[in-house]
Design a protein around this motif. Structure first.
Motif: not given
Length: 483
Positions: A332-338, A367-370, A388-389, A393-394
């Motif tokens: 589910a974490v990948l959903i935040a990136g999407s 992307l570097a910060c994420g 998640f955040p 950001v990434a």
């Protein structure tokens, strides 16, 4: 404007591949996100988005259904073969499809690509044994590679420069949304009916999309073929020889990345021996040296994609093994990136006035910060929910960077170069991802999961910070009248 600094406003120079007019002259002044659906371009935009959505759903859905597929007609030892077949054939088709689109226009490779992709879906969906599945996956790769690069050439030919940021915003969203819906949809179809319908259900979408684009495809392909001189014919022959080398090299690196350890070292060495000389023929001159212009832009695509997807490949594993999350929770974490990717794509699509090299520079930073935010999660210093955040950001960085790269590549390209340069960017995308995933696998095998992933993520942050220097070098030259 009196400054000598470069600018890359999309309206500063038209694409050399643009047609003499659009289907609706009023669109030439439109810059809004919804303008791409007005006038004669509406069905074309919808068709492009349907094609991309079909390819994206195929990618996400097949990954979810593949355990059931291989349990039915394959073995654990052959699990990677369908993915390697798709990857190798798509690299080959990307290179040759780009050259075809440059020389003859986008209609041929787009029609052939959609047709081949649909045929591959049918072949895989009706497979009762592994060989037919592999043939289907190879056909899907050939189709996806050819049609993806042809779409970029089509955009260059039929959309005025002001609308291209909006087009790329929509296409980025069309890639991202299947990452949210594809896995659960594929799981539902597989459990309710059969994995066969994961393939068969997508084929009609691609066919409908081709019908929607038929009118503009006739116009885009109605011009005289691009006349190849002796130098271009020699270049085409080199591409034909280099493309299989790149396909084998990228596929071998991807295969090795799934089997970390010293046993695959000979495969990696052979892959590089084949890949490096091939790659030099398939990217703009000076790409690996970050030469100003399209070379730096193509290199930026590889750095961004490699950093983001290498991080994503290990993030669910880290949350599952080190923090005890279930696979569902970790995924589910990948959903935040999407969602972050989709939001940023939408935002940039309505702001064509912002120089794209600046968005690209911001993308590297985000992307570097994420990724940096993931490091304390990996070390166990903070609550794992910070992932998640971090992913949002990434993802926001990718939503700014990838459409910017697409627009810069297109606008940097001269006559007959859009397909070649777009193919180069896509090849570096796949190569960067495969290479950095392989590095991550090697680090975790040698150092252990926690230390290996910490080293990988910190290395990716350094790579992106240093790599951000390519963003200013991707800027378009200022128009002569403004200098």
């Amino acid at each position: 404007m009196t400054t000598d600094q470069p600018t890359d406003r999309p309206t500063d120079r038209p694409s050399p591949d643009a047609p003499s007019g659009t289907d609706d002259g009023a669109l030439a002044h439109g810059t809004g996100r919804w303008d791409v659906f007005r006038g004669g371009l509406g069905s074309t935009t919808a068709g492009i988005l349907l094609v991309i959505t079909a390819v994206a759903f195929e990618g996400m859905g097949v990954g979810t259904a593949m355990p059931e597929v291989m349990a039915d007609i394959g073995t654990l030892e052959t699990y990677a073969w369908p993915f390697v077949a798709f990857l190798a054939s798509s690299v080959l088709a990307t290179v040759l499809g780009g050259r075809w689109a440059d020389a003859r226009g986008p209609s041929g490779p787009l029609v052939a690509g959609v047709t081949t992709f649909a045929a591959g879906l049918v072949a895989a969906g009706t497979a009762a044994a592994l060989p037919q599945l592999l043939v289907g996956r190879a056909l899907q790769g050939l189709g996806a590679g050819a049609l993806t690069v042809a779409i970029f050439v089509l955009v260059a030919r039929v959309y005025p420069p002001q609308l291209r940021p909006a087009v790329f915003g929509w296409t980025a969203t069309a890639w991202v949304l299947p990452s949210l819906l594809g896995p659960p949809a594929a799981a539902y179809v597989t459990e309710t009916w059969s994995w066969h319908w994961v393939f068969l259900g997508i084929a009609p979408i691609a066919v409908v999309a081709l019908v929607m684009m038929a009118r503009v495809l006739r116009r885009a392909g109605s011009g005289a073929p691009h006349d190849q001189g002796d130098r271009e014919r020699r270049s085409t022959r080199r591409l034909v020889l280099a493309a299989p080398g790149a396909a084998v090299g990228v596929a071998a690196l991807s295969w090795a990345g799934e089997r970390p350890g010293t046993a695959v070292l000979p495969v990696v060495l052979v892959a590089f021996a084949v890949l490096v000389p091939s790659l030099l023929q398939l990217v703009p001159r000076g790409t690996l040296l970050a030469r100003r212009g399209v070379a730096s832009t193509v290199l930026a695509r590889g750095l961004l994609a490699g950093g983001f997807f290498a991080t994503n490949s290990f993030l669910p594993l880290m949350l599952n093994r080190l923090h005890g999350w279930t696979l569902t929770e970790a995924g589910a974490v990948l959903i935040a990136g999407s969602l972050g990717w989709s939001a940023a794509s939408t935002w940039q699509g309505g702001r064509p006035h912002i120089p794209r090299h600046r968005l690209l520079w911001i993308a590297f930073g985000l992307l570097a910060c994420g990724i940096l935010l993931v490091v304390p999660v990996t070390l166990g210093w903070v609550h794992p929910g910070l992932a998640f955040p971090a992913q949002a950001v990434a993802g926001f960085g990718m939503g700014l960077g990838m459409p910017a790269v697409s627009l810069l590549v297109m606008t940097h390209s001269g006559p007959g170069e859009v397909g070649f340069n777009t193919a180069a960017a896509q090849i570096l995308d796949g190569l960067g991802t495969a290479l950095l995933i392989g590095v991550g696998g090697a680090l975790t095998a040698v150092l252990g999961l926690r230390s290996g992933l910490t080293a990988l993520y910190l290395g990716l942050v350094v790579m992106l910070v240093v790599g951000s220097s390519v963003a200013p070098r991707s800027a378009l030259p200022a128009p002569a009248a403004d200098r």
